[in-house]
Design a protein around this motif. Sequence first.
Motif, PDB file in Angstrom:
ATOM      1  N   THR A 158       0.847  -1.193   0.000  1.00  0.00           N
ATOM      2  CA  THR A 158       0.000   0.000   0.000  1.00  0.00           C
ATOM      3  C   THR A 158       0.880   1.239   0.000  1.00  0.00           C
ATOM      4  N   ASN A 159       0.490   2.231  -0.798  1.00  0.00           N
ATOM      5  CA  ASN A 159       1.290   3.451  -0.934  1.00  0.00           C
ATOM      6  C   ASN A 159       0.375   4.671  -0.909  1.00  0.00           C
ATOM      7  N   ALA A 160       0.870   5.743  -0.281  1.00  0.00           N
ATOM      8  CA  ALA A 160       0.040   6.934  -0.080  1.00  0.00           C
ATOM      9  C   ALA A 160       0.432   8.115  -0.953  1.00  0.00           C
ATOM     10  N   SER A 161       1.536   8.038  -1.683  1.00  0.00           N
ATOM     11  CA  SER A 161       1.969   9.196  -2.460  1.00  0.00           C
ATOM     12  C   SER A 161       2.524   8.754  -3.816  1.00  0.00           C
ATOM     13  N   PRO A 162       1.659   8.652  -4.844  1.00  0.00           N
ATOM     14  CA  PRO A 162       0.202   8.818  -4.803  1.00  0.00           C
ATOM     15  C   PRO A 162      -0.465   7.575  -4.216  1.00  0.00           C
ATOM     16  N   ILE A 163      -1.746   7.705  -3.865  1.00  0.00           N
ATOM     17  CA  ILE A 163      -2.465   6.594  -3.253  1.00  0.00           C
ATOM     18  C   ILE A 163      -2.732   5.507  -4.293  1.00  0.00           C
ATOM     19  N   HIS A 164      -2.128   4.349  -4.093  1.00  0.00           N
ATOM     20  CA  HIS A 164      -2.330   3.238  -5.014  1.00  0.00           C
ATOM     21  C   HIS A 164      -1.853   1.944  -4.362  1.00  0.00           C
ATOM     22  N   GLN A 180       1.340  -5.208 -11.380  1.00  0.00           N
ATOM     23  CA  GLN A 180       0.408  -4.167 -11.802  1.00  0.00           C
ATOM     24  C   GLN A 180       0.216  -3.169 -10.670  1.00  0.00           C
ATOM     25  N   THR A 181      -0.305  -2.001 -11.005  1.00  0.00           N
ATOM     26  CA  THR A 181      -0.652  -1.003  -9.985  1.00  0.00           C
ATOM     27  C   THR A 181      -2.133  -0.668 -10.130  1.00  0.00           C
ATOM     28  N   ILE A 182      -2.771  -0.370  -9.012  1.00  0.00           N
ATOM     29  CA  ILE A 182      -4.183   0.013  -8.993  1.00  0.00           C
ATOM     30  C   ILE A 182      -4.290   1.378  -8.339  1.00  0.00           C
ATOM     31  N   ASN A 183      -4.688   2.370  -9.107  1.00  0.00           N
ATOM     32  CA  ASN A 183      -4.831   3.728  -8.598  1.00  0.00           C
ATOM     33  C   ASN A 183      -6.078   3.820  -7.716  1.00  0.00           C
ATOM     34  N   LEU A 184      -5.937   4.419  -6.539  1.00  0.00           N
ATOM     35  CA  LEU A 184      -7.047   4.537  -5.596  1.00  0.00           C
ATOM     36  C   LEU A 184      -7.447   5.986  -5.352  1.00  0.00           C
ATOM     37  N   ARG A 238      -0.385  13.676   4.965  1.00  0.00           N
ATOM     38  CA  ARG A 238      -1.208  13.341   6.140  1.00  0.00           C
ATOM     39  C   ARG A 238      -2.689  13.464   5.816  1.00  0.00           C
ATOM     40  N   LYS A 239      -3.042  14.449   4.987  1.00  0.00           N
ATOM     41  CA  LYS A 239      -4.434  14.628   4.597  1.00  0.00           C
ATOM     42  C   LYS A 239      -4.920  13.413   3.822  1.00  0.00           C
ATOM     43  N   ARG A 240      -4.093  12.894   2.909  1.00  0.00           N
ATOM     44  CA  ARG A 240      -4.479  11.705   2.147  1.00  0.00           C
ATOM     45  C   ARG A 240      -4.592  10.486   3.061  1.00  0.00           C
ATOM     46  N   LEU A 241      -3.653  10.365   4.015  1.00  0.00           N
ATOM     47  CA  LEU A 241      -3.713   9.233   4.941  1.00  0.00           C
ATOM     48  C   LEU A 241      -4.959   9.285   5.809  1.00  0.00           C
ATOM     49  N   ASP A 289       7.725   0.977  -5.972  1.00  0.00           N
ATOM     50  CA  ASP A 289       6.624   0.413  -5.188  1.00  0.00           C
ATOM     51  C   ASP A 289       6.363  -1.036  -5.569  1.00  0.00           C
ATOM     52  N   ILE A 290       6.459  -1.341  -6.866  1.00  0.00           N
ATOM     53  CA  ILE A 290       6.366  -2.736  -7.298  1.00  0.00           C
ATOM     54  C   ILE A 290       7.510  -3.538  -6.691  1.00  0.00           C
ATOM     55  N   ALA A 291       8.694  -2.931  -6.669  1.00  0.00           N
ATOM     56  CA  ALA A 291       9.851  -3.597  -6.076  1.00  0.00           C
ATOM     57  C   ALA A 291       9.618  -3.862  -4.588  1.00  0.00           C
ATOM     58  N   GLY A 292       8.975  -2.908  -3.900  1.00  0.00           N
ATOM     59  CA  GLY A 292       8.649  -3.117  -2.487  1.00  0.00           C
ATOM     60  C   GLY A 292       7.671  -4.265  -2.296  1.00  0.00           C
ATOM     61  N   ALA A 293       6.671  -4.348  -3.175  1.00  0.00           N
ATOM     62  CA  ALA A 293       5.713  -5.457  -3.113  1.00  0.00           C
ATOM     63  C   ALA A 293       6.422  -6.787  -3.381  1.00  0.00           C
ATOM     64  N   TYR A 294       7.375  -6.771  -4.303  1.00  0.00           N
ATOM     65  CA  TYR A 294       8.143  -7.978  -4.624  1.00  0.00           C
ATOM     66  C   TYR A 294       8.901  -8.476  -3.394  1.00  0.00           C
TER      67      TYR A 294
END
Length: 449
Positions: A158-164, A180-184, A238-241, A289-294
Amino acid sequence: MTPIYKAKQYPTDKPVVFGGKRLFEKLCKNHLAGKVREGLKKQWKEQRQGTLISVGSKSDKENRLMRFEDLNGQLHLRITIGNREFIYAKVLREPSNSKDKWLTFMAMLLGSWQTQSYFPYTVELKLRDGEVYGSVSFELPTPKVRYTKENGVIAIDTNASPIHLAIAEVSKTGELLSYQTINLHHLLGLSQNSKDHQEWILAHQIVDLAIQKGKAIAVENLKKLRKGKRGDGKAELRKRLHQWNAKKLLQKLKRAAMLKGVEVIEVNPAYTSIIGMLKYAPQLNIDKDIAGAYVIGRRALGFKEDMPENYERLLKDKTYLEFALKRYEDREKELTELIEKEGNQYKRNALESELRNVENARKLLANFIQSLQSEPSSCEGAYGRNPERGKGSKASSVAWLVLKVALLFPILGKVLSRDLSPLKPVLVEGVWDRVRKRLVPLEAGGASR
């Protein structure tokens, strides 16, 4: 319907007073009068007549008289009031914690809508102080886990900047098969009710992907997710979180997976982002972020992350590390001057936040260089004075942290960058010395500019 249903739940041969025996006895007392008596009378009447129960069945598509439905992207309770006449009540219900059975009910409900395999539930409405409260009863399923990590995992970051969401499919032998990435971002403008509904749909989609691939799901440990802090110079983040809570989505994902027999593995997310961005992002030409998920997926499968050989060599190159330290010292002076001149408080907070990061990086590098000087004949400095520490996770974590500060800003010119491809020459060819000599970033492939 209501008295009979309640009587079957509590079999007894004693007399029953609908509305409550205690309230009835109070009302029978002669000394009560005025507002006190009227209040008790209203309360007794609500308990006596203000309850409606509808028992569901599979043949009635879960419940004939009171049924949950999706109306314009929000959860509503459809209540039958006559011959094919209905009223719709918006459902306002938040789970109290990760074990709240409402999470299970919502997962079952959306699953039944998708598969048209309905399950019965009973709805009870109660009138209390002029407000209508509802409760649902249903039978908890106990599905067998059929999809395990024996065939690999679908890893979620999970990532907050941008949220996806970053999703990586990892084989049982640790290879990256797909991603893959999913934009939220679209969730931010929704009401809480609509947001919950959309997150349930997304949770089922991810679980269905795991079933399709025949794999388990790997996620971050819910208790170790980071939060922003006031005054950190990251007000927008913080606002997005605040508007989007990753824990709620992962709770829904776990509950949907449980109902469909998919194993969910929670891993400690510590350093997964750093290892992913430094090791796999430049090596595989993938997003950090994909690398982090990996890395999350590999950790769930039990794999340990060894540091690449050229990175180990860099950590023993005292000349390069001193160059990196000088870069941070220069940036620290530059930021201090900018802060003194900045009048906008929000911009000042951001600069002060960066200054704290630069100061921490400088101190980390300085201490690390000092440890190298104390152990000049070996690589033990990368892991501290004790060579046995190099075998532990704590020591390797320190080494990855040092590597991060030694690479990102000195080479990329940024404390954090989304494009990690310039690190590939360092990772593959070990050409960090060019950076030290020319003070310019590297292009992918090893050419300097």
